[in-house]
Motif scaffolding. Structure first.
Motif, PDB file in Angstrom:
ATOM      1  N   ILE A 254      32.254   7.681 -39.550  1.00 20.94           N
ATOM      2  CA  ILE A 254      33.642   7.202 -39.643  1.00 20.94           C
ATOM      3  C   ILE A 254      34.060   6.041 -40.194  1.00 20.94           C
ATOM      4  N   GLY A 255      32.952   5.154 -40.443  1.00 19.83           N
ATOM      5  CA  GLY A 255      33.447   3.936 -41.023  1.00 19.83           C
ATOM      6  C   GLY A 255      32.294   3.347 -41.848  1.00 19.83           C
ATOM      7  N   VAL A 256      32.402   2.735 -43.027  1.00 21.73           N
ATOM      8  CA  VAL A 256      31.456   1.987 -43.680  1.00 21.73           C
ATOM      9  C   VAL A 256      31.992   0.429 -44.353  1.00 21.73           C
ATOM     10  N   ALA A 257      30.848  -0.131 -44.692  1.00 22.28           N
ATOM     11  CA  ALA A 257      31.082  -1.493 -44.912  1.00 22.28           C
ATOM     12  C   ALA A 257      29.879  -2.039 -45.945  1.00 22.28           C
ATOM     13  N   ARG A 258      30.079  -3.172 -46.602  1.00 21.33           N
ATOM     14  CA  ARG A 258      29.073  -3.721 -47.490  1.00 21.33           C
ATOM     15  C   ARG A 258      28.906  -5.196 -47.241  1.00 21.33           C
ATOM     16  N   VAL A 259      27.888  -5.738 -47.167  1.00 22.89           N
ATOM     17  CA  VAL A 259      27.768  -7.204 -47.146  1.00 22.89           C
ATOM     18  C   VAL A 259      26.681  -7.760 -48.187  1.00 22.89           C
ATOM     19  N   ALA A 260      27.231  -8.702 -48.823  1.00 25.62           N
ATOM     20  CA  ALA A 260      26.279  -9.279 -49.932  1.00 25.62           C
ATOM     21  C   ALA A 260      25.734 -10.809 -49.642  1.00 25.62           C
ATOM     22  N   PHE A 261      24.824 -11.170 -50.033  1.00 24.69           N
ATOM     23  CA  PHE A 261      24.119 -12.460 -49.885  1.00 24.69           C
ATOM     24  C   PHE A 261      23.760 -13.117 -51.117  1.00 24.69           C
ATOM     25  N   ALA A 262      24.539 -14.153 -51.264  1.00 25.84           N
ATOM     26  CA  ALA A 262      24.301 -14.819 -52.501  1.00 25.84           C
ATOM     27  C   ALA A 262      24.647 -16.187 -52.067  1.00 25.84           C
ATOM     28  N   HIS A 263      23.846 -17.000 -52.589  1.00 24.01           N
ATOM     29  CA  HIS A 263      24.103 -18.765 -52.947  1.00 24.01           C
ATOM     30  C   HIS A 263      24.352 -19.152 -51.233  1.00 24.01           C
ATOM     31  N   TRP A 265      25.636 -17.620 -48.749  1.00 23.00           N
ATOM     32  CA  TRP A 265      26.823 -17.207 -48.371  1.00 23.00           C
ATOM     33  C   TRP A 265      26.742 -15.723 -48.029  1.00 23.00           C
ATOM     34  N   ALA A 266      27.584 -15.178 -47.040  1.00 26.30           N
ATOM     35  CA  ALA A 266      27.770 -13.803 -47.119  1.00 26.30           C
ATOM     36  C   ALA A 266      29.093 -13.309 -47.444  1.00 26.30           C
ATOM     37  N   GLY A 267      29.142 -12.168 -48.058  1.00 28.80           N
ATOM     38  CA  GLY A 267      30.563 -11.657 -48.540  1.00 28.80           C
ATOM     39  C   GLY A 267      30.633 -10.210 -48.140  1.00 28.80           C
ATOM     40  N   VAL A 268      31.897  -9.827 -47.448  1.00 30.91           N
ATOM     41  CA  VAL A 268      32.177  -8.733 -46.809  1.00 30.91           C
ATOM     42  C   VAL A 268      32.976  -7.640 -47.787  1.00 30.91           C
ATOM     43  N   PHE A 269      32.658  -6.659 -48.101  1.00 29.04           N
ATOM     44  CA  PHE A 269      33.339  -5.846 -49.129  1.00 29.04           C
ATOM     45  C   PHE A 269      33.479  -4.366 -48.630  1.00 29.04           C
ATOM     46  N   VAL A 270      34.425  -3.632 -49.281  1.00 29.90           N
ATOM     47  CA  VAL A 270      34.645  -2.212 -49.036  1.00 29.90           C
ATOM     48  C   VAL A 270      34.615  -1.762 -47.314  1.00 29.90           C
ATOM     49  N   VAL A 271      35.372  -2.566 -46.766  1.00 34.20           N
ATOM     50  CA  VAL A 271      35.296  -1.834 -45.217  1.00 34.20           C
ATOM     51  C   VAL A 271      36.407  -1.059 -45.291  1.00 34.20           C
ATOM     52  N   HIS A 272      35.801   0.475 -44.849  1.00 36.43           N
ATOM     53  CA  HIS A 272      36.710   1.621 -44.847  1.00 36.43           C
ATOM     54  C   HIS A 272      36.403   2.427 -43.652  1.00 36.43           C
ATOM     55  N   VAL A 273      37.425   2.804 -42.991  1.00 40.70           N
ATOM     56  CA  VAL A 273      37.473   3.400 -41.689  1.00 40.70           C
ATOM     57  C   VAL A 273      38.325   4.517 -41.705  1.00 40.70           C
ATOM     58  N   ALA A 274      37.861   5.794 -41.326  1.00 41.67           N
ATOM     59  CA  ALA A 274      38.481   7.267 -41.551  1.00 41.67           C
ATOM     60  C   ALA A 274      39.854   6.922 -40.857  1.00 41.67           C
ATOM     61  N   PRO A 275      40.991   7.556 -41.389  1.00 42.62           N
ATOM     62  CA  PRO A 275      42.402   7.327 -40.865  1.00 42.62           C
ATOM     63  C   PRO A 275      42.487   7.699 -39.375  1.00 42.62           C
ATOM     64  N   GLU A 276      41.689   8.640 -39.072  1.00 42.58           N
ATOM     65  CA  GLU A 276      42.055   9.165 -37.881  1.00 42.58           C
ATOM     66  C   GLU A 276      41.260   8.450 -36.731  1.00 42.58           C
ATOM     67  N   HIS A 277      40.529   7.413 -37.055  1.00 42.96           N
ATOM     68  CA  HIS A 277      39.584   6.463 -36.176  1.00 42.96           C
ATOM     69  C   HIS A 277      40.006   5.116 -36.478  1.00 42.96           C
ATOM     70  N   VAL A 282      36.444   0.545 -34.655  1.00 47.10           N
ATOM     71  CA  VAL A 282      35.222   0.789 -35.555  1.00 47.10           C
ATOM     72  C   VAL A 282      35.221  -0.301 -36.485  1.00 47.10           C
ATOM     73  N   ALA A 283      36.169  -0.942 -37.161  1.00 49.14           N
ATOM     74  CA  ALA A 283      36.093  -2.150 -37.881  1.00 49.14           C
ATOM     75  C   ALA A 283      35.832  -3.327 -37.248  1.00 49.14           C
ATOM     76  N   LEU A 284      35.792  -3.374 -36.034  1.00 48.03           N
ATOM     77  CA  LEU A 284      35.121  -4.727 -35.305  1.00 48.03           C
ATOM     78  C   LEU A 284      33.834  -4.415 -35.077  1.00 48.03           C
ATOM     79  N   GLN A 285      33.327  -3.080 -34.848  1.00 51.63           N
ATOM     80  CA  GLN A 285      32.185  -2.908 -34.796  1.00 51.63           C
ATOM     81  C   GLN A 285      31.228  -3.156 -35.800  1.00 51.63           C
ATOM     82  N   LEU A 286      31.797  -2.549 -37.061  1.00 49.20           N
ATOM     83  CA  LEU A 286      31.140  -2.899 -38.419  1.00 49.20           C
ATOM     84  C   LEU A 286      30.965  -4.612 -38.803  1.00 49.20           C
ATOM     85  N   MET A 287      32.153  -5.216 -38.649  1.00 41.86           N
ATOM     86  CA  MET A 287      32.134  -6.498 -38.790  1.00 41.86           C
ATOM     87  C   MET A 287      30.988  -7.093 -37.839  1.00 41.86           C
TER      88      MET A 287
END
Length: 333
Positions: A254-263, A265-277, A282-287
């Motif tokens: 029901i939710g996905v995300a990506r975190v990248a580590f470089a230099h 620093w951490a960068g957060v990308f593509v935080v997606h949550v299913a519309p019905e959720h 969900v986003a809070l838990q992913l973060m």
């Protein structure tokens, strides 16, 4: 089994701290790594060049760029340094430098991977540099696109390059904000039920990929015939280090995300949550899971990008502790 060399993960151009043994203890060298070979590492510190015997090194790591002003590290970094860091959080399939400008291409998948990022002087007259960039993108069948950044509230026509591009009939597209936070202050993962925890993987599983692709019209269908889908996979797996997060309930992701580590620093990308959720935590838990992963790696600061028009996402991130560092706008021709 021999111990790993502490400097093996370092590369020239990084800002690093290297600890070495000396006669009566240890000492640290902080600065830019300018050279390394099988026997030594050379670091340009504020006191001059330091050449260290690799056999004397006890610890070494990359550190963030030198702050441009006083204050919290995630706010004190300059716009140019942060923009440079973010490139390796979302690396293009192809890149080329034109003086201080970075040309990026990736089959049209996202503006960040398919635009010119002006980080300095192009080394030739600006009008000629724009022509050179346009030819480079024409050769790849891509739209002419520039990313122009500045402090919060800046106007494109107040920026010298922005004015030049407007004079070439470029138009502003998609204004976005760059938000940063201190990782130490971000909330940890708070599971919404027993056993309902975010799963983290070093590469995207087919389930993660299919879930994300189904929600992103730029890459659906995610098959080999879709150039954007192939570019997306390259972009999202080419950072120095990254993790792919997914949250499952009732047998469905029901939710996905990506975190990248470089230099450092951490960068957060593509935080997606299913519309019905959405709006169910969900986003809070992913973060929270991504923040925990950054803390486990000793990463002090995190960034993300969000369009200015996306008020719900901005409100969420600000509640978590993120604040606006700067903004950027794409100019398309």
């Amino acid at each position: 089994m021999t111990d790993p060399d502490p400097v093996d993960r370092l590369r020239p151009g990084m800002r690093v701290v290297v600890r070495q043994r000396i006669e009566h203890g240890v000492t640290d060298a902080l600065g830019d790594l300018v050279a390394m070979d099988a026997n030594t590492v050379s670091i340009r510190t504020r006191r001059g060049l330091v050449v260290i015997d690799r056999t004397a090194v006890t610890a070494a790591k990359e550190v963030p760029p030198k702050p441009s002003r006083r204050g919290a590290a995630h706010l004190a970094i300059s716009m140019h340094d942060l923009e440079r860091i973010m490139v390796d959080g979302w690396p293009p399939v192809e890149r080329e430098e034109l003086g201080g400008w970075l040309l990026r291409a990736g089959a049209g998948f996202t503006g960040r991977a398919n635009s010119v990022l002006p980080l300095g002087d192009p080394g030739i007259p600006v009008s000629d540099a724009i022509d050179r960039c346009e030819s480079w993108y024409d050769e790849r069948g891509l739209r002419h696109l520039f990313s122009v950044f500045g402090p919060v509230g800046f106007s494109v026509d107040d920026d010298p390059l922005g004015r030049e591009l407007l004079g070439h009939d470029y138009e502003p597209i998609n204004n976005a904000l760059v938000l940063t936070a201190a990782v130490a202050t971000l909330p940890s993962e708070a599971p919404q039920g027993p056993g309902v925890r975010v799963q983290l993987e070093s590469s995207p599983s087919q389930t993660w990929w299919d879930t994300w692709a189904a929600w992103d019209e730029r890459v659906a269908p995610a098959d080999e015939a879709n150039a954007a889908a192939a570019a997306a996979r390259t972009v999202m797996t080419s950072s120095p280090d990254q993790l792919f997060a997914s949250l499952e309930r009732g047998g469905a992701v029901i939710g996905v995300a990506r975190v990248a580590f470089a230099h450092a620093w951490a960068g957060v990308f593509v935080v997606h949550v299913a519309p019905e959720h959405r709006r169910t935590g969900v986003a809070l838990q992913l973060m929270g899971a991504l923040a925990d992963a950054a803390r486990a790696r000793g990463i002090p600061s995190m960034y993300l990008q969000v369009t200015r028009a996306n008020s719900p996402a901005r409100s969420l991130y600000e509640r978590l502790g993120f604040s606006v560092h700067h903004e950027y706008v794409y100019l398309g021709g």
